[in-house]
Design an enzyme around this catalytic site. Structure first.
Site, PDB file in Angstrom:
ATOM      1  N   HIS A   1      -2.897  17.999 -12.872  1.00  0.00           N
ATOM      2  CA  HIS A   1      -3.736  18.074 -14.078  1.00  0.00           C
ATOM      3  C   HIS A   1      -5.193  18.293 -13.661  1.00  0.00           C
ATOM      4  O   HIS A   1      -5.654  17.733 -12.666  1.00  0.00           O
ATOM      5  CB  HIS A   1      -3.592  16.778 -14.894  1.00  0.00           C
ATOM      6  CG  HIS A   1      -4.173  16.925 -16.268  1.00  0.00           C
ATOM      7  ND1 HIS A   1      -5.525  16.835 -16.510  1.00  0.00           N
ATOM      8  CD2 HIS A   1      -3.589  17.179 -17.471  1.00  0.00           C
ATOM      9  CE1 HIS A   1      -5.747  17.025 -17.815  1.00  0.00           C
ATOM     10  NE2 HIS A   1      -4.586  17.236 -18.410  1.00  0.00           N
TER      11      HIS A   1
ATOM     12  N   ASN B   1       0.333  13.943 -23.381  1.00  0.00           N
ATOM     13  CA  ASN B   1      -0.389  13.317 -22.273  1.00  0.00           C
ATOM     14  C   ASN B   1      -1.384  12.322 -22.873  1.00  0.00           C
ATOM     15  O   ASN B   1      -2.414  12.729 -23.404  1.00  0.00           O
ATOM     16  CB  ASN B   1      -1.123  14.397 -21.461  1.00  0.00           C
ATOM     17  CG  ASN B   1      -1.987  13.789 -20.367  1.00  0.00           C
ATOM     18  OD1 ASN B   1      -1.859  12.608 -20.046  1.00  0.00           O
ATOM     19  ND2 ASN B   1      -2.869  14.592 -19.792  1.00  0.00           N
TER      20      ASN B   1
ATOM     21  N   GLY C   1      -9.806  18.926 -24.041  1.00  0.00           N
ATOM     22  CA  GLY C   1     -10.601  17.816 -24.589  1.00  0.00           C
ATOM     23  C   GLY C   1     -11.928  18.253 -25.168  1.00  0.00           C
ATOM     24  O   GLY C   1     -12.786  17.426 -25.457  1.00  0.00           O
TER      25      GLY C   1
ATOM     26  N   GLY D   1      -3.037  16.636 -25.349  1.00  0.00           N
ATOM     27  CA  GLY D   1      -3.777  15.455 -24.922  1.00  0.00           C
ATOM     28  C   GLY D   1      -4.217  14.624 -26.110  1.00  0.00           C
ATOM     29  O   GLY D   1      -3.445  13.852 -26.678  1.00  0.00           O
TER      30      GLY D   1
ATOM     31  N   GLU E   1      -7.879  17.138 -14.737  1.00  0.00           N
ATOM     32  CA  GLU E   1      -8.709  15.931 -14.646  1.00  0.00           C
ATOM     33  C   GLU E   1      -8.485  15.220 -13.314  1.00  0.00           C
ATOM     34  O   GLU E   1      -9.374  14.552 -12.798  1.00  0.00           O
ATOM     35  CB  GLU E   1      -8.418  15.004 -15.850  1.00  0.00           C
ATOM     36  CG  GLU E   1      -9.034  15.601 -17.115  1.00  0.00           C
ATOM     37  CD  GLU E   1      -8.420  15.145 -18.419  1.00  0.00           C
ATOM     38  OE1 GLU E   1      -7.598  14.220 -18.417  1.00  0.00           O
ATOM     39  OE2 GLU E   1      -8.771  15.750 -19.451  1.00  0.00           O
TER      40      GLU E   1
ATOM     41  N   SER F   1      -6.746  21.342 -26.252  1.00  0.00           N
ATOM     42  CA  SER F   1      -7.142  21.032 -27.626  1.00  0.00           C
ATOM     43  C   SER F   1      -6.131  21.524 -28.668  1.00  0.00           C
ATOM     44  O   SER F   1      -6.505  22.011 -29.736  1.00  0.00           O
ATOM     45  CB  SER F   1      -8.536  21.592 -27.922  1.00  0.00           C
ATOM     46  OG  SER F   1      -9.494  21.011 -27.058  1.00  0.00           O
TER      47      SER F   1
ATOM     48  N   GLU G   1      -3.361  25.528 -18.605  1.00  0.00           N
ATOM     49  CA  GLU G   1      -4.410  24.798 -19.305  1.00  0.00           C
ATOM     50  C   GLU G   1      -5.790  25.289 -18.851  1.00  0.00           C
ATOM     51  O   GLU G   1      -6.274  24.872 -17.785  1.00  0.00           O
ATOM     52  CB  GLU G   1      -4.302  23.301 -19.001  1.00  0.00           C
ATOM     53  CG  GLU G   1      -2.981  22.688 -19.392  1.00  0.00           C
ATOM     54  CD  GLU G   1      -3.120  21.206 -19.697  1.00  0.00           C
ATOM     55  OE1 GLU G   1      -2.740  20.807 -20.794  1.00  0.00           O
ATOM     56  OE2 GLU G   1      -3.632  20.458 -18.838  1.00  0.00           O
TER      57      GLU G   1
ATOM     58  N   LYS H   1      -3.206  10.301 -21.358  1.00  0.00           N
ATOM     59  CA  LYS H   1      -4.353  10.090 -20.468  1.00  0.00           C
ATOM     60  C   LYS H   1      -4.613   8.576 -20.304  1.00  0.00           C
ATOM     61  O   LYS H   1      -3.677   7.800 -20.285  1.00  0.00           O
ATOM     62  CB  LYS H   1      -5.583  10.825 -20.996  1.00  0.00           C
ATOM     63  CG  LYS H   1      -5.287  12.291 -21.340  1.00  0.00           C
ATOM     64  CD  LYS H   1      -6.528  13.091 -21.526  1.00  0.00           C
ATOM     65  CE  LYS H   1      -6.182  14.473 -22.043  1.00  0.00           C
ATOM     66  NZ  LYS H   1      -7.168  15.455 -21.751  1.00  0.00           N
TER      67      LYS H   1
HETATM   68  C1  PEP Z   1      -4.292  17.678 -21.577  1.00  0.00           C
HETATM   69  O1  PEP Z   1      -4.541  16.511 -21.391  1.00  0.00           O
HETATM   70  O2  PEP Z   1      -3.506  18.269 -20.834  1.00  0.00           O
HETATM   71  C2  PEP Z   1      -4.909  18.365 -22.707  1.00  0.00           C
HETATM   72  C3  PEP Z   1      -4.597  19.613 -22.940  1.00  0.00           C
HETATM   73  O3  PEP Z   1      -5.804  17.629 -23.444  1.00  0.00           O
HETATM   74  P1  PEP Z   1      -6.389  18.028 -24.887  1.00  0.00           P
HETATM   75  O4  PEP Z   1      -5.223  18.402 -25.759  1.00  0.00           O
HETATM   76  O5  PEP Z   1      -7.099  16.797 -25.364  1.00  0.00           O
HETATM   77  O6  PEP Z   1      -7.305  19.189 -24.688  1.00  0.00           O
END
Ligand code: PEP
Length: 268
Positions: free
Chosen positions: A99, A13, A179, A240, A101, A219, A173, A15
């Site tokens: 998601h 992803n 993030g 991400g 976000e 992460s 998640e 983003k």
């Molecule tokens: C995501 O965008 O779904 C995500 C898990 O981001 P990150 O890996 O940066 O935590």
């Protein structure tokens, strides 16, 4: 797909990163460094970069899927700035929905996310549905209840067979791990995946509850992916920040390849 063997999936992803000028090259580099047997790879760039990524992958490695990061729950209309499922035809074959976000920044509700799922599968897009709890929910012991509520809300109006046939993937998640650099203990993530399968079974999914791929997201890096993929309940990762770095993706997909090979060798 081998019956009873869940696929191993790594989805990137990106983003709100990359531009149409640089996205194709990044996709090509990631594709070339993640050529590992048995792992389903997907890259989800911003909408405006879908064409560049599609073109780069068509030419260099068409086995990598292209995904959108969202889709609107209506087919067309007065929805300024939004993108509908028919608009993604020829640009994407996967789509992320729900998601955290988008829930956070755009106030998306489970009901709307259910509509996005419906539009996605009608358009032949393979959906990755995200669920996960806030830190306060986890600390209060409500993590499973939250994921269960999100699943019930998003899947309420759906026909199980249609969603399953459309290749639904669930990404668990925990919002507090996205993030932030904070990761969950692998066994806790696996316990959530088991709970999610239990919720699907309670929603009437029957055997399909055990066959839906569940990814961990939060992460994930090349250094910690092993902790998650050591858990048989987890089938890959939604990545991400690290997904913008080819060396990280090489490590993550390389480790996913070990899981895929182990699963294949366990098939009688
Ligand atoms: C995501 O965008 O779904 C995500 C898990 O981001 P990150 O890996 O940066 O935590």
């Amino acid at each position: 797909m081998i019956r009873g063997m869940r696929p191993v999936v790594v989805a990137a992803n990106w983003k709100m990163n990359t531009t149409p000028a640089d996205a194709g090259e990044l996709a090509r580099t990631i594709a070339s460094r993640t050529r590992v047997q048995g792992v389903t790879r997907v890259i989800c760039p911003p909408f405006v970069c879908l064409a560049a990524v599609r073109d780069a992958l068509t030419e260099s490695d068409p086995t990598v899927g292209v995904g959108a990061q969202d889709v609107h729950q209506e087919l067309a209309g007065a929805y300024t700035g939004d993108i509908s499922a028919p608009m993604l035809a020829g640009l994407a074959d996967w789509v992320i929905v729900g998601h955290s976000e988008r829930r956070r920044d755009h106030g998306e509700t489970d009901d709307q996310i259910g509509g996005k799922l419906a539009r996605a599968i009608e358009a032949g897009l393979r959906p990755i549905l995200c669920v996960g709890e806030q830190l306060a929910d986890r600390e209060a012991g409500r993590a499973v209840d939250v994921a269960e509520g999100q699943l019930a809300g998003c899947l309420a109006e759906h026909d199980v067979d249609r969603l399953f046939t459309a290749g639904l993937v669930i990404a668990y998640e925990p919002v507090w791990a996205i993030g932030t650099g904070r990761t969950m203990v692998g066994s806790d993530a696996a316990a959530m995946a088991e709970a999610i399968r239990g919720s699907l079974a309670a929603l009437g999914w029957g055997e399909a509850a055990g066959e839906v791929p569940i990814l961990y997201g939060g992460s994930v890096t090349a250094a910690n992916i092993g902790e998650f993929l050591a858990e048989p309940a987890l089938d890959g990762a939604l990545v991400g920040g690290a997904s913008l770095k080819p060396e990280e993706m090489a490590g993550i997909v390389g480790r996913a390849g070990l899981t895929a090979a182990a699963r294949l060798s366990a098939v009688p």
